[in-house]
Design an enzyme around this catalytic site. Structure first.
Site, PDB file in Angstrom:
ATOM      1  N   GLN A 128       0.835  -1.198   0.000  1.00 50.47           N
ATOM      2  CA  GLN A 128       0.000   0.000   0.000  1.00 50.47           C
ATOM      3  C   GLN A 128       0.870   1.247   0.000  1.00 50.47           C
ATOM      4  O   GLN A 128       1.638   1.472   0.937  1.00 50.47           O
ATOM      5  CB  GLN A 128      -0.902  -0.025   1.241  1.00 50.47           C
ATOM      6  CG  GLN A 128      -1.770   1.200   1.422  1.00 50.47           C
ATOM      7  CD  GLN A 128      -2.652   1.091   2.655  1.00 50.47           C
ATOM      8  OE1 GLN A 128      -2.702   0.058   3.310  1.00 50.47           O
ATOM      9  NE2 GLN A 128      -3.355   2.150   2.981  1.00 50.47           N
ATOM     10  N   GLY A 129       0.757   2.069  -1.033  1.00 53.64           N
ATOM     11  CA  GLY A 129       1.544   3.290  -1.141  1.00 53.64           C
ATOM     12  C   GLY A 129       0.716   4.523  -0.818  1.00 53.64           C
ATOM     13  O   GLY A 129       0.242   5.212  -1.736  1.00 53.64           O
ATOM     14  N   SER A 131       1.267   6.674   2.723  1.00 55.26           N
ATOM     15  CA  SER A 131       2.051   7.642   3.492  1.00 55.26           C
ATOM     16  C   SER A 131       3.317   8.068   2.756  1.00 55.26           C
ATOM     17  O   SER A 131       3.923   7.281   2.014  1.00 55.26           O
ATOM     18  CB  SER A 131       2.441   7.051   4.847  1.00 55.26           C
ATOM     19  OG  SER A 131       1.309   6.823   5.649  1.00 55.26           O
ATOM     20  N   GLU A 246     -10.109  -1.306   5.681  1.00 57.67           N
ATOM     21  CA  GLU A 246      -8.910  -1.628   6.455  1.00 57.67           C
ATOM     22  C   GLU A 246      -9.211  -1.624   7.942  1.00 57.67           C
ATOM     23  O   GLU A 246      -8.740  -2.477   8.693  1.00 57.67           O
ATOM     24  CB  GLU A 246      -7.804  -0.628   6.148  1.00 57.67           C
ATOM     25  CG  GLU A 246      -6.520  -0.877   6.926  1.00 57.67           C
ATOM     26  CD  GLU A 246      -5.426   0.116   6.592  1.00 57.67           C
ATOM     27  OE1 GLU A 246      -4.249  -0.204   6.860  1.00 57.67           O
ATOM     28  OE2 GLU A 246      -5.729   1.202   6.075  1.00 57.67           O
ATOM     29  N   GLU A 371      -5.705  10.003  16.821  1.00 60.98           N
ATOM     30  CA  GLU A 371      -6.271  11.336  16.764  1.00 60.98           C
ATOM     31  C   GLU A 371      -7.163  11.511  15.531  1.00 60.98           C
ATOM     32  O   GLU A 371      -8.204  12.174  15.584  1.00 60.98           O
ATOM     33  CB  GLU A 371      -5.152  12.385  16.749  1.00 60.98           C
ATOM     34  CG  GLU A 371      -4.350  12.459  18.049  1.00 60.98           C
ATOM     35  CD  GLU A 371      -3.323  11.341  18.197  1.00 60.98           C
ATOM     36  OE1 GLU A 371      -2.718  11.248  19.271  1.00 60.98           O
ATOM     37  OE2 GLU A 371      -3.133  10.562  17.233  1.00 60.98           O
TER      38      GLU A 371
END
Length: 384
Positions: A128-129, A131, A246, A371
């Site tokens: 998974q690309g 961040s 996810e 958060e």
């Protein structure tokens, strides 16, 4: 949801148990038990995925017409519980739980025919690309750019914390295809073959000593425009859809129970829970897992196969992350002074508890920091 099993559900549980007894080898069970990383290594998870694929049980959350099982909520819960309690490896989820649902929802017929069967069989190993060094929780600030050139995109930039990119042959990535006043509107969703010239994968060692994550660099990488999923500029919508899968389609409670069992097995010789304080903590955590299990069942009971869990996924992710950290911290507490020893414990299984505790510090960051989850809950559920 009626939690009392019917005769048919009891028969299904017996079928699952018989399958696990016949197919789950000691090597696979040990591979999962000794894993301190986020996911077991491909030789463990991949072998188990192939076994489940042969049985037709590898993608319980997919629609039947695309290889799903057709199980109802209770049947899926039974399956996940029995697998976890038997010590079965976690099936690497990036293809099954993340890429697959996006392709099903937004992909073309050709993309579905090409990629979905290879996800089910495990022939393709995805990463998974999302961040980037300057775009973590503020994902909309991503800077990896894809410029259209004829039938291709030319991609430049980098992604970071890319789990198992060193094993993967395929990546789905968010890329910037336009500069727009609203940053989210200029993002698209691309699929890249990782053997394409111009892609470099550099390892990042975690605090627990594992090599789970990487930084991936793209230098003039040519990607066919046919590998874009959905419309150009639709990537933010797809990313939100994917992240709900996810965070909300895994049954975490059963794996938390499995972690508790590993903790008890690893520390059995020293009998740490004869200590009243630790015994009380063990009971408290067990009750918390019971409560969380009920929340998962309530959520699961409302979902048809392939359905999106929605914003409640943030509640599940937030609670599961915190419980994961609580269980791993309890493992170190149970080891006592032995936790100061990195390895070489009387029971080698105890060697896993300290790295597991260290790696679990990231649980409230990856997949969306706590958060961020609180913000989603406040806005989408609390109406704030």
């Amino acid at each position: 949801m009626d939690l009392l099993l019917t005769e048919a559900q009891q028969a299904f549980r017996a079928e699952v148990r018989a399958f696990l007894a016949a197919e789950l080898t000691p090597a696979l069970r040990e591979g999962q038990q000794r894993s301190a990383g986020v996911y077991p290594e491909p030789e463990i998870s991949g072998a188990w995925q192939r076994t489940l694929h042969c049985k037709g049980w590898v993608a319980p959350t997919w629609p039947v017409e695309h290889g799903g099982t057709g199980w109802n909520a209770i049947e899926r819960f039974i399956f996940e519980c029995e697998c976890a309690l038997a010590g079965a490896p976690i099936v690497y989820p990036i293809g099954i739980r993340l890429a697959g649902p996006v392709i099903l929802a937004y992909g073309t017929a050709e993309q579905k025919a090409t990629w979905l069967p290879r996800i089910l069989s495990g022939e393709d190993y995805w990463c998974q690309g999302f961040s980037e060094p300057g775009a973590g929780s503020d994902l909309a600030s991503l800077a990896t750019r894809a410029v259209r050139e004829g039938d291709d995109y030319i991609v430049n930039g980098s992604k970071i914390w890319t789990t198992h990119a060193h094993h993967a042959n395929r990546m789905f990535a968010l890329v910037r295809t336009a500069d727009t006043p609203k940053r989210q509107d200029g993002i698209s969703f691309l699929v890249l073959d990782l053997d394409t010239p111009g892609i470099e994968v550099r390892p990042i060692r975690s605090i627990g000593g594992d090599h789970d994550v990487n930084q991936v660099f793209f230098t003039d990488v040519r990607v066919p425009a046919a590998h874009r999923i959905g419309a150009e500029g639709q990537g933010w919508e797809q990313a939100k859809y994917l992240l709900e899968f996810e965070r909300g389609t895994g049954l975490f409670s059963s794996r938390l129970r499995s972690s508790m069992k590993r903790l008890e097995d690893a520390t059995a010789a020293s009998r740490p829970f004869a200590d009243p304080h630790l015994a009380r903590r063990l009971a408290e955590v067990a009750i918390e897992i019971d409560t969380f299990e009920m929340l998962e069942l309530m959520t699961l009971g409302t979902l048809a196969p392939g359905a999106n869990p929605g914003p409640v996924s943030s509640v599940l992710k937030l609670r599961a992350s915190r419980l994961k950290q609580t269980v791993s911290a309890l493992g170190v507490e149970a080891l006592g002074a032995e936790a100061l020893r990195w390895e070489g414990h009387a029971d080698p299984l105890a060697d896993v508890l300290v790295p597991d505790h260290l790696n679990a510090r990231a649980a409230t960051i990856f997949g969306g920091a706590s958060e961020i989850q609180l913000g989603i809950i406040a806005k989408s559920i609390g109406g704030l």
